[in-house]
Design a protein around this motif. Structure first.
Motif, PDB file in Angstrom:
ATOM      1  N   MET A   1      42.496  51.751  54.411  1.00  0.00           N
ATOM      2  CA  MET A   1      43.920  51.516  54.139  1.00  0.00           C
ATOM      3  C   MET A   1      44.622  52.832  53.804  1.00  0.00           C
ATOM      4  N   SER A   2      43.976  53.636  52.932  1.00  0.00           N
ATOM      5  CA  SER A   2      44.680  54.864  52.531  1.00  0.00           C
ATOM      6  C   SER A   2      44.732  55.864  53.680  1.00  0.00           C
ATOM      7  N   VAL A  27      51.524  52.561  40.446  1.00  0.00           N
ATOM      8  CA  VAL A  27      50.816  51.337  40.056  1.00  0.00           C
ATOM      9  C   VAL A  27      50.047  50.797  41.253  1.00  0.00           C
ATOM     10  N   GLY A  28      48.904  50.183  40.961  1.00  0.00           N
ATOM     11  CA  GLY A  28      48.024  49.702  42.029  1.00  0.00           C
ATOM     12  C   GLY A  28      47.498  50.876  42.830  1.00  0.00           C
ATOM     13  N   CYS A  29      46.957  51.859  42.125  1.00  0.00           N
ATOM     14  CA  CYS A  29      46.610  53.143  42.770  1.00  0.00           C
ATOM     15  C   CYS A  29      45.400  53.042  43.683  1.00  0.00           C
ATOM     16  N   GLY A  30      44.634  51.939  43.630  1.00  0.00           N
ATOM     17  CA  GLY A  30      43.480  51.795  44.531  1.00  0.00           C
ATOM     18  C   GLY A  30      42.490  52.926  44.361  1.00  0.00           C
ATOM     19  N   ASN A  31      42.256  53.680  45.425  1.00  0.00           N
ATOM     20  CA  ASN A  31      41.265  54.763  45.353  1.00  0.00           C
ATOM     21  C   ASN A  31      41.852  56.064  44.788  1.00  0.00           C
ATOM     22  N   LEU A  51      47.800  53.697  37.572  1.00  0.00           N
ATOM     23  CA  LEU A  51      47.397  52.448  36.916  1.00  0.00           C
ATOM     24  C   LEU A  51      46.827  51.465  37.932  1.00  0.00           C
ATOM     25  N   ASP A  52      45.778  50.768  37.550  1.00  0.00           N
ATOM     26  CA  ASP A  52      45.256  49.690  38.398  1.00  0.00           C
ATOM     27  C   ASP A  52      44.481  48.715  37.514  1.00  0.00           C
ATOM     28  N   LEU A  53      44.450  47.455  37.963  1.00  0.00           N
ATOM     29  CA  LEU A  53      43.646  46.444  37.278  1.00  0.00           C
ATOM     30  C   LEU A  53      42.176  46.808  37.350  1.00  0.00           C
ATOM     31  N   ASP A  54      41.814  47.474  38.458  1.00  0.00           N
ATOM     32  CA  ASP A  54      40.409  47.739  38.761  1.00  0.00           C
ATOM     33  C   ASP A  54      40.262  49.222  39.114  1.00  0.00           C
ATOM     34  N   LEU A  55      39.570  49.947  38.248  1.00  0.00           N
ATOM     35  CA  LEU A  55      39.450  51.398  38.489  1.00  0.00           C
ATOM     36  C   LEU A  55      38.107  51.757  39.136  1.00  0.00           C
ATOM     37  N   ARG A  70      43.489  51.761  33.164  1.00  0.00           N
ATOM     38  CA  ARG A  70      43.279  50.372  33.570  1.00  0.00           C
ATOM     39  C   ARG A  70      44.399  49.543  32.946  1.00  0.00           C
ATOM     40  N   GLY A  71      45.069  48.710  33.751  1.00  0.00           N
ATOM     41  CA  GLY A  71      46.135  47.904  33.167  1.00  0.00           C
ATOM     42  C   GLY A  71      46.799  47.018  34.200  1.00  0.00           C
ATOM     43  N   ASP A  72      47.619  46.107  33.685  1.00  0.00           N
ATOM     44  CA  ASP A  72      48.317  45.141  34.529  1.00  0.00           C
ATOM     45  C   ASP A  72      49.819  45.389  34.371  1.00  0.00           C
ATOM     46  N   PHE A  73      50.474  45.889  35.424  1.00  0.00           N
ATOM     47  CA  PHE A  73      51.890  46.245  35.266  1.00  0.00           C
ATOM     48  C   PHE A  73      52.783  45.010  35.253  1.00  0.00           C
ATOM     49  N   VAL A  74      52.204  43.839  35.542  1.00  0.00           N
ATOM     50  CA  VAL A  74      53.006  42.614  35.581  1.00  0.00           C
ATOM     51  C   VAL A  74      53.206  42.040  34.173  1.00  0.00           C
ATOM     52  N   THR A  75      52.403  42.483  33.231  1.00  0.00           N
ATOM     53  CA  THR A  75      52.540  41.929  31.878  1.00  0.00           C
ATOM     54  C   THR A  75      53.659  42.611  31.100  1.00  0.00           C
ATOM     55  N   ALA A  88      54.789  52.361  44.198  1.00  0.00           N
ATOM     56  CA  ALA A  88      53.759  51.337  44.410  1.00  0.00           C
ATOM     57  C   ALA A  88      53.671  51.085  45.897  1.00  0.00           C
ATOM     58  N   ARG A  89      52.445  50.980  46.396  1.00  0.00           N
ATOM     59  CA  ARG A  89      52.271  50.719  47.838  1.00  0.00           C
ATOM     60  C   ARG A  89      51.268  49.589  48.020  1.00  0.00           C
ATOM     61  N   ALA A  90      51.658  48.622  48.821  1.00  0.00           N
ATOM     62  CA  ALA A  90      50.777  47.499  49.165  1.00  0.00           C
ATOM     63  C   ALA A  90      50.258  46.800  47.908  1.00  0.00           C
ATOM     64  N   VAL A  91      51.146  46.608  46.949  1.00  0.00           N
ATOM     65  CA  VAL A  91      50.765  45.985  45.682  1.00  0.00           C
ATOM     66  C   VAL A  91      51.608  44.738  45.415  1.00  0.00           C
ATOM     67  N   LEU A  92      52.932  44.873  45.591  1.00  0.00           N
ATOM     68  CA  LEU A  92      53.825  43.771  45.205  1.00  0.00           C
ATOM     69  C   LEU A  92      53.568  42.507  46.016  1.00  0.00           C
ATOM     70  N   HIS A  93      53.053  42.639  47.238  1.00  0.00           N
ATOM     71  CA  HIS A  93      52.822  41.411  48.018  1.00  0.00           C
ATOM     72  C   HIS A  93      51.657  40.597  47.459  1.00  0.00           C
ATOM     73  N   HIS A  94      50.916  41.187  46.497  1.00  0.00           N
ATOM     74  CA  HIS A  94      49.781  40.464  45.902  1.00  0.00           C
ATOM     75  C   HIS A  94      50.124  39.793  44.579  1.00  0.00           C
ATOM     76  N   VAL A  95      51.285  40.120  43.990  1.00  0.00           N
ATOM     77  CA  VAL A  95      51.532  39.587  42.652  1.00  0.00           C
ATOM     78  C   VAL A  95      52.293  38.253  42.729  1.00  0.00           C
TER      79      VAL A  95
HETATM   80  C1  SAM Z   1      45.921  46.280  48.672  1.00  0.00           C
HETATM   81  S1  SAM Z   1      45.437  47.331  47.334  1.00  0.00           S
HETATM   82  C2  SAM Z   1      46.424  48.777  47.665  1.00  0.00           C
HETATM   83  C3  SAM Z   1      45.856  50.021  47.034  1.00  0.00           C
HETATM   84  C4  SAM Z   1      46.673  51.294  47.307  1.00  0.00           C
HETATM   85  N1  SAM Z   1      47.996  51.219  46.686  1.00  0.00           N
HETATM   86  C5  SAM Z   1      46.816  51.523  48.807  1.00  0.00           C
HETATM   87  O1  SAM Z   1      47.879  51.238  49.379  1.00  0.00           O
HETATM   88  O2  SAM Z   1      45.844  51.979  49.421  1.00  0.00           O
HETATM   89  C6  SAM Z   1      46.263  46.601  45.929  1.00  0.00           C
HETATM   90  C7  SAM Z   1      45.889  47.313  44.628  1.00  0.00           C
HETATM   91  O3  SAM Z   1      46.756  46.844  43.600  1.00  0.00           O
HETATM   92  C8  SAM Z   1      45.989  46.537  42.444  1.00  0.00           C
HETATM   93  N2  SAM Z   1      46.723  45.526  41.685  1.00  0.00           N
HETATM   94  C9  SAM Z   1      47.050  44.263  42.091  1.00  0.00           C
HETATM   95  N3  SAM Z   1      47.735  43.628  41.130  1.00  0.00           N
HETATM   96  C10 SAM Z   1      47.879  44.512  40.097  1.00  0.00           C
HETATM   97  C11 SAM Z   1      48.490  44.443  38.806  1.00  0.00           C
HETATM   98  N4  SAM Z   1      49.106  43.320  38.425  1.00  0.00           N
HETATM   99  N5  SAM Z   1      48.447  45.539  37.994  1.00  0.00           N
HETATM  100  C12 SAM Z   1      47.821  46.665  38.397  1.00  0.00           C
HETATM  101  N6  SAM Z   1      47.208  46.795  39.621  1.00  0.00           N
HETATM  102  C13 SAM Z   1      47.228  45.725  40.449  1.00  0.00           C
HETATM  103  C14 SAM Z   1      44.643  46.057  42.995  1.00  0.00           C
HETATM  104  O4  SAM Z   1      43.608  46.148  42.045  1.00  0.00           O
HETATM  105  C15 SAM Z   1      44.458  47.017  44.192  1.00  0.00           C
HETATM  106  O5  SAM Z   1      43.821  48.223  43.827  1.00  0.00           O
END
Ligand code: SAM
Length: 239
Positions: A1-2, A27-31, A51-55, A70-75, A88-95
């Protein structure tokens, strides 16, 4: 993806003219590839919070100048009012609630700070050829909706930032037209192969359609486009 998206993301950041001393939030920095790049090339004298939920993907990443959190930007907003640049990239479509999440990102900006959001827009699949591929993508989108993923979020970003009172809003969408052997074909082949069991179990796609999609991905004469990415940037009022 990156590998696929970093060049797009870098281009947009470079065009924004971020200062060398900027305080940056990703936010949602992935790798961590974008934060590491920003620490080196964009704000070498600044502070970068990634910041990411999963580092787990940054466990072995050496990125001087980046604070991985490590953190959740939605809270709630991360360090409200502190950042010169938020991305933020490719993150908001997951929340679950992208509207609230976008508001939290805006609240992290200092007056005059800039925000850049890059999110998918699956509109191009509505014209994919042949018809079986449109059927395939329709099943994929039904599967993702069921999992709370919004692949049509891209066009909603600009009006949403306007609702938060931001100025200088600009948005573009871009997509690649590709065939087999390209990184996008490899990406989709690997993704669909990995998810095949789940896709079939969901009842949204069947084995024959998936096999046909994978055969098209391996066909150098099949040129197609799937996902587009909307990039929106804007600035908070004040200075
Ligand atoms: C599809 S990946 C995209 C990663 C990176 N931004 C990229 O474009 O390659 C989504 C990332 O957002 C993180 N993420 C999803 N919801 C989040 C939240 N509420 N707070 C922080 N990180 C979050 C996931 O753990 C994941 O690493």
């Amino acid at each position: 993806m990156s590998q696929l998206l970093d060049p797009i993301h870098r281009r947009h950041i470079e065009s924004l003219g971020i200062s060398r001393e900027a305080r940056v939030l990703e936010v949602g920095c992935g790798n961590g590839s974008m934060s590491a790049w920003m620490a080196e090339h964009i704000a070498p004298d600044g502070q970068i919070v990634a910041l990411d939920l999963d580092l787990s993907l940054v466990d072995n990443v050496r990125a001087p100048g980046v604070e991985f959190r490590r953190g959740d930007f939605v809270t709630g907003p991360v360090d409200p009012g502190r950042f010169d640049f938020v991305t933020a990239r490719a993150v908001l479509h997951h929340v679950a609630d992208a509207k609230v999440a976008t508001g939290d990102l805006v609240a992290s900006l200092r007056p005059g700070g800039a925000i850049l959001l890059i999110e998918p827009d699956f509109l191009p699949v509505s014209v994919a050829e042949p018809i079986e591929m449109r059927t395939f993508w329709s099943g994929w989108l039904a599967w993702s909706r069921e999992r709370g993923i919004d692949y049509h979020i891209g066009p909603t970003l600009a009006p949403r930032l306007a609702c938060y009172g931001l100025k200088e809003i600009e948005a573009t969408a871009e997509t690649e037209i590709y065939n087999s052997g390209s990184q996008w074909a490899d990406y989709w082949r690997d993704t669909i192969t990995e998810l095949r069991g789940d896709l079939i179990q969901s009842g949204k796609l069947n084995d024959a359609l998936i096999a046909e999609f994978l055969a098209h991905c391996a066909n150098p004469r099949w040129w197609t486009q799937t996902i587009a990415f909307t990039a929106v940037h804007a600035r908070a009022t004040g200075s």
